[in-house]
Design a protein around this motif. Structure first.
Motif, PDB file in Angstrom:
ATOM      1  N   LYS A  24     -45.019   6.514   9.584  1.00 10.29           N
ATOM      2  CA  LYS A  24     -44.535   6.023  10.885  1.00 10.29           C
ATOM      3  C   LYS A  24     -43.051   5.733  10.778  1.00 10.29           C
ATOM      4  O   LYS A  24     -42.586   5.208   9.761  1.00 10.29           O
ATOM      5  CB  LYS A  24     -45.273   4.737  11.262  1.00 10.29           C
ATOM      6  CG  LYS A  24     -46.783   4.905  11.394  1.00 10.29           C
ATOM      7  CD  LYS A  24     -47.202   4.609  12.833  1.00 10.29           C
ATOM      8  CE  LYS A  24     -48.641   4.950  13.109  1.00 10.29           C
ATOM      9  NZ  LYS A  24     -49.569   3.927  12.642  1.00 10.29           N
ATOM     10  N   GLN A  29     -35.087   4.633  12.681  1.00  8.87           N
ATOM     11  CA  GLN A  29     -35.421   6.063  12.709  1.00  8.87           C
ATOM     12  C   GLN A  29     -35.889   6.471  14.101  1.00  8.87           C
ATOM     13  O   GLN A  29     -35.450   7.497  14.652  1.00  8.87           O
ATOM     14  CB  GLN A  29     -36.508   6.363  11.665  1.00  8.87           C
ATOM     15  CG  GLN A  29     -36.026   6.123  10.234  1.00  8.87           C
ATOM     16  CD  GLN A  29     -37.136   6.013   9.201  1.00  8.87           C
ATOM     17  OE1 GLN A  29     -38.322   5.988   9.546  1.00  8.87           O
ATOM     18  NE2 GLN A  29     -36.762   5.937   7.937  1.00  8.87           N
ATOM     19  N   GLY A  49     -32.832  -1.989   3.639  1.00  8.80           N
ATOM     20  CA  GLY A  49     -34.173  -1.510   3.300  1.00  8.80           C
ATOM     21  C   GLY A  49     -34.997  -1.060   4.482  1.00  8.80           C
ATOM     22  O   GLY A  49     -36.222  -0.967   4.398  1.00  8.80           O
ATOM     23  N   SER A  50     -34.342  -0.741   5.627  1.00 12.72           N
ATOM     24  CA  SER A  50     -35.114  -0.374   6.822  1.00 12.72           C
ATOM     25  C   SER A  50     -35.171   1.140   7.050  1.00 12.72           C
ATOM     26  O   SER A  50     -35.542   1.579   8.131  1.00 12.72           O
ATOM     27  CB  SER A  50     -34.516  -1.075   8.049  1.00 12.72           C
ATOM     28  OG  SER A  50     -33.183  -0.647   8.238  1.00 12.72           O
ATOM     29  N   GLY A  51     -34.763   1.912   6.059  1.00 12.52           N
ATOM     30  CA  GLY A  51     -34.921   3.366   6.155  1.00 12.52           C
ATOM     31  C   GLY A  51     -33.783   4.089   6.866  1.00 12.52           C
ATOM     32  O   GLY A  51     -33.994   5.131   7.490  1.00 12.52           O
ATOM     33  N   LYS A  52     -32.560   3.587   6.730  1.00 12.23           N
ATOM     34  CA  LYS A  52     -31.428   4.245   7.388  1.00 12.23           C
ATOM     35  C   LYS A  52     -31.153   5.636   6.793  1.00 12.23           C
ATOM     36  O   LYS A  52     -30.728   6.539   7.505  1.00 12.23           O
ATOM     37  CB  LYS A  52     -30.165   3.362   7.301  1.00 12.23           C
ATOM     38  CG  LYS A  52     -30.279   2.076   8.110  1.00 12.23           C
ATOM     39  CD  LYS A  52     -29.002   1.288   8.123  1.00 12.23           C
ATOM     40  CE  LYS A  52     -28.691   0.591   6.817  1.00 12.23           C
ATOM     41  NZ  LYS A  52     -29.663  -0.450   6.428  1.00 12.23           N
ATOM     42  N   THR A  53     -31.415   5.782   5.499  1.00 12.57           N
ATOM     43  CA  THR A  53     -31.116   7.078   4.867  1.00 12.57           C
ATOM     44  C   THR A  53     -31.928   8.195   5.520  1.00 12.57           C
ATOM     45  O   THR A  53     -31.368   9.226   5.923  1.00 12.57           O
ATOM     46  CB  THR A  53     -31.415   7.016   3.343  1.00 12.57           C
ATOM     47  OG1 THR A  53     -30.970   5.762   2.849  1.00 12.57           O
ATOM     48  CG2 THR A  53     -30.737   8.140   2.605  1.00 12.57           C
ATOM     49  N   ASP A 313     -31.786   1.482  -3.867  1.00 15.47           N
ATOM     50  CA  ASP A 313     -33.165   1.304  -3.426  1.00 15.47           C
ATOM     51  C   ASP A 313     -34.087   1.307  -4.640  1.00 15.47           C
ATOM     52  O   ASP A 313     -34.475   2.366  -5.123  1.00 15.47           O
ATOM     53  CB  ASP A 313     -33.527   2.443  -2.455  1.00 15.47           C
ATOM     54  CG  ASP A 313     -34.928   2.288  -1.920  1.00 15.47           C
ATOM     55  OD1 ASP A 313     -35.256   1.195  -1.421  1.00 15.47           O
ATOM     56  OD2 ASP A 313     -35.715   3.250  -2.018  1.00 15.47           O
ATOM     57  N   ARG A 338     -31.164  -6.097  -1.913  1.00 17.54           N
ATOM     58  CA  ARG A 338     -31.705  -5.234  -2.978  1.00 17.54           C
ATOM     59  C   ARG A 338     -33.163  -5.573  -3.258  1.00 17.54           C
ATOM     60  O   ARG A 338     -33.832  -4.888  -4.028  1.00 17.54           O
ATOM     61  CB  ARG A 338     -30.891  -5.368  -4.288  1.00 17.54           C
ATOM     62  CG  ARG A 338     -29.459  -4.885  -4.283  1.00 17.54           C
ATOM     63  CD  ARG A 338     -29.241  -3.589  -3.563  1.00 17.54           C
ATOM     64  NE  ARG A 338     -28.735  -3.815  -2.226  1.00 17.54           N
ATOM     65  CZ  ARG A 338     -29.033  -3.035  -1.174  1.00 17.54           C
ATOM     66  NH1 ARG A 338     -29.810  -2.009  -1.290  1.00 17.54           N
ATOM     67  NH2 ARG A 338     -28.529  -3.304   0.007  1.00 17.54           N
ATOM     68  N   ARG A 341     -37.525  -4.902   0.295  1.00 16.46           N
ATOM     69  CA  ARG A 341     -37.215  -3.653   1.004  1.00 16.46           C
ATOM     70  C   ARG A 341     -38.480  -3.009   1.547  1.00 16.46           C
ATOM     71  O   ARG A 341     -39.544  -3.123   0.953  1.00 16.46           O
ATOM     72  CB  ARG A 341     -36.476  -2.681   0.069  1.00 16.46           C
ATOM     73  CG  ARG A 341     -35.152  -3.274  -0.400  1.00 16.46           C
ATOM     74  CD  ARG A 341     -34.447  -2.377  -1.375  1.00 16.46           C
ATOM     75  NE  ARG A 341     -33.979  -1.116  -0.787  1.00 16.46           N
ATOM     76  CZ  ARG A 341     -32.934  -1.002   0.002  1.00 16.46           C
ATOM     77  NH1 ARG A 341     -32.243  -2.073   0.331  1.00 16.46           N
ATOM     78  NH2 ARG A 341     -32.575   0.183   0.453  1.00 16.46           N
TER      79      ARG A 341
HETATM   80  N1  LIG Z   1     -40.633   5.192   7.900  1.00 16.92           N
HETATM   81  C1  LIG Z   1     -40.757   4.640   6.712  1.00 16.92           C
HETATM   82  N2  LIG Z   1     -41.881   4.011   6.327  1.00 16.92           N
HETATM   83  C2  LIG Z   1     -41.995   3.450   5.100  1.00 16.92           C
HETATM   84  N3  LIG Z   1     -41.022   3.473   4.172  1.00 16.92           N
HETATM   85  C3  LIG Z   1     -39.866   4.076   4.490  1.00 16.92           C
HETATM   86  C4  LIG Z   1     -39.676   4.697   5.776  1.00 16.92           C
HETATM   87  N4  LIG Z   1     -38.438   5.236   5.787  1.00 16.92           N
HETATM   88  C5  LIG Z   1     -37.880   4.974   4.587  1.00 16.92           C
HETATM   89  N5  LIG Z   1     -38.735   4.289   3.797  1.00 16.92           N
HETATM   90  C6  LIG Z   1     -38.494   3.787   2.439  1.00 16.92           C
HETATM   91  O1  LIG Z   1     -37.813   2.550   2.575  1.00 16.92           O
HETATM   92  C7  LIG Z   1     -36.959   2.338   1.447  1.00 16.92           C
HETATM   93  C8  LIG Z   1     -35.588   1.873   1.933  1.00 16.92           C
HETATM   94  O2  LIG Z   1     -34.947   2.901   2.637  1.00 16.92           O
HETATM   95  P1  LIG Z   1     -33.375   3.105   2.617  1.00 16.92           P
HETATM   96  O3  LIG Z   1     -32.884   3.081   1.210  1.00 16.92           O
HETATM   97  O4  LIG Z   1     -33.056   4.272   3.443  1.00 16.92           O
HETATM   98  O5  LIG Z   1     -32.896   1.735   3.322  1.00 16.92           O
HETATM   99  P2  LIG Z   1     -31.523   1.398   4.011  1.00 16.92           P
HETATM  100  O6  LIG Z   1     -31.821   0.979   5.386  1.00 16.92           O
HETATM  101  O7  LIG Z   1     -30.556   2.506   3.807  1.00 16.92           O
HETATM  102  O8  LIG Z   1     -31.083   0.115   3.160  1.00 16.92           O
HETATM  103  P3  LIG Z   1     -29.608  -0.387   2.698  1.00 16.92           P
HETATM  104  O9  LIG Z   1     -28.972  -1.017   3.897  1.00 16.92           O
HETATM  105  O10 LIG Z   1     -29.912  -1.379   1.645  1.00 16.92           O
HETATM  106  O11 LIG Z   1     -28.875   0.803   2.208  1.00 16.92           O
HETATM  107  C9  LIG Z   1     -36.904   3.638   0.687  1.00 16.92           C
HETATM  108  O12 LIG Z   1     -37.673   3.504  -0.484  1.00 16.92           O
HETATM  109  C10 LIG Z   1     -37.541   4.649   1.623  1.00 16.92           C
HETATM  110  O13 LIG Z   1     -38.231   5.661   0.949  1.00 16.92           O
END
Ligand SMILES: Nc1ncnc2c1ncn2[C@@H]1O[C@H](COP(=O)(O)OP(=O)(O)OP(=O)(O)O)[C@@H](O)[C@H]1O
Length: 453
Positions: A24, A29, A49-53, A313, A338, A341
């Motif tokens: 999901k 996203q 840690g909210s999945g921005k990548t 991550d 860190r 997440r």
């Molecule tokens: N839709 C999703 N559902 C569950 N887990 C997810 C989802 N999208 C990404 N993740 C996982 O969540 C973790 C954190 O994602 P990510 O590193 O992109 O966070 P971020 O928002 O970039 O954090 P930061 O601001 O610290 O860089 C990763 O391990 C990723 O695989």
């Protein structure tokens, strides 16, 4: 939370996500992916840690699969470790495409990188300094046809200060096409919104998570009030407690300087803790090796400077300890991010001296949360005080007998040369400024040294 198919992503990408255990979409996203697929510039501000990548990797891969050619996408990021992490996400999610990526970061061989760039990879993930060096010195690749320019940790890239990327960004922005999609992401975009809008020029879609609180709910944020000279004893006691109470644990400790990082690592090892360090005075290969050892849980404690505070991550990290109180709330937000997440729980503990209380007030105001005191028996901490302080002093002496400070000076000089400055001239100017400042002060107070005119 929405399913990925409803966001306009192709079946093959949805399948890749589900193979990674991602079923999901997170709010960042859900909101940013459709806008990016529509062709809009995008600024995404969401908690750590909210999945921005994946919010930028997924739509880029979809567009790439529709019209694959290289170099299609350029991602800029402030640290080398983060560049590898982002490239890995592209590689895993883009596997069915046979995606070719290339990582351009400092501390690695330039010739090999130049060769890789000349082979037109689909995605280049880079730190700005090294990419700008390649642009200045090498004519075997060009970025004139990229479709996507992504700035991850965008506010850090635009920040001015000790490691300033602005000159390198100018070089890079000078060679990418103006007709492109620009995507900017961070957990702390708002301070630099104005500057960011000059990079994402086409009325970007802006998405920010609504919550007032800027840290995640799953994070238990604590502090310990301590006199400076008892700080290390609190640290040793805390780690001992975690080791005693948990079978499966891993901790990141942040500190303010490379030297402190090195000394703390030596000290914790004297106490037989499995500690390893990460800071910018280490050779790049050592940095990667140490991070890998920490990720695989061979070492359970990573002691790092702010080079590790953004983006990394490592899901298994349960605790973040701030050995020094960060001077800026946004550094605090990234450091404590860190842990806790992707919906997991985590604890952060900040060691606060009496001189740092105003910093904590500033942090609490920004994150809209009050830190709670971490309960500890002070008498247990005082029991180890002498032993800890003697051990620290021994480690300091040991480090002084190595060439650590000398290396630091050499690194500083190298950096100045790379920035086009003359280290000797800079040193003289600094000295002259110091003397002038002192003389002015003496004139003001009328306290010149005896015999001075
Ligand atoms: N839709 C999703 N559902 C569950 N887990 C997810 C989802 N999208 C990404 N993740 C996982 O969540 C973790 C954190 O994602 P990510 O590193 O992109 O966070 P971020 O928002 O970039 O954090 P930061 O601001 O610290 O860089 C990763 O391990 C990723 O695989």
């Amino acid at each position: 939370m929405a399913v990925f198919t409803s966001l306009g992503l192709s079946e093959w990408l949805v399948r890749q996500c589900s193979q990674m255990g991602i079923n999901k979409a997170t709010p960042v996203q859900e909101n940013c992916i459709p806008a990016i697929l529509e062709g809009r510039d995008c600024m995404g501000c969401a908690k750590t840690g909210s999945g921005k990548t994946a919010a930028f990797v997924l739509p880029v891969l979809q567009k790439l699969s529709e019209d694959p050619y290289g170099i299609f996408c350029l991602v800029l990021t402030p640290t080398r470790e983060l560049a590898y992490q982002i490239a890995e996400q592209f590689r895993v999610l883009g596997k069915p495409l046979g995606l070719r990526d290339c990582i351009i970061v400092g501390g690695m061989d330039m010739v090999t990188q130049a060769l890789e760039l000349s082979k037109k990879p689909h995605v280049v993930v880079a730190t700005p300094g090294r990419l700008a060096d390649h642009i200045r010195s090498c004519k075997t690749f060009n970025l004139q046809k990229i479709q996507f320019l992504i700035l991850d940790e965008a506010d850090r890239l635009l920040e001015q200060g000790c490691s300033d990327f602005t000159k390198d960004l100018e070089v890079i922005l000078g060679v990418v096409p103006s007709k492109r999609q620009t995507l900017l992401f961070s957990a702390t975009l708002t301070d630099t919104l104005q500057e960011l809008q000059t990079i994402a020029m086409n009325k970007p879609f802006f998405w920010e998570s609504k919550s007032e609180v800027r840290t995640v709910d799953e994070l238990d944020q604590r502090y310990i009030l301590t006199p400076e000279k008892v700080k290390d004893s609190y640290l040793v006691h805390l780690i001992q407690k975690f080791e005693d109470e948990n079978s499966d644990w891993s901790i990141i400790i942040f500190t303010n300087t490379c030297k402190n990082c090195q000394i703390l690592t030596m000290m914790l090892r004297e106490f037989k803790f499995p500690a390893i360090s990460l800071h910018s005075m280490m050779k790049q290969k050592q940095r990667f090796a140490n991070l890998a050892k920490f990720k695989s849980n061979v070492f359970k404690i990573l002691i790092a400077t702010d080079v590790a505070s953004r983006g990394l991550d490592i899901p298994t990290v349960q605790v973040v300890i701030n050995h020094n109180t960060p001077g800026l709330p946004k550094i605090y937000i990234h450091r404590v991010g860190r842990t806790a997440r992707a919906g997991r729980n985590g604890v952060s503990i900040t060691l606060v001296t009496q001189y740092d209380i105003h910093l904590i007030n500033g942090i609490e105001e920004q994150i809209q949360t009050k830190l709670k005191e971490f309960p500890l028996e002070e008498k247990d901490v005082l029991k180890i005080l002498t032993q800890v302080n003697v051990t620290r002093r021994q480690c300091e002496i040991k480090l002084e007998s190595t060439d650590f400070d000398e290396k630091k000076q050499i690194n500083k000089r190298k950096q100045m040369i790379l920035e086009g400055k003359d280290p000797d001239m800079e040193k003289n100017e600094k000295e002259t400024k110091k003397i002038t400042k002192r003389k002015l002060k003496e004139m003001k107070t009328g306290h010149g040294k005896k015999g001075q005119k």
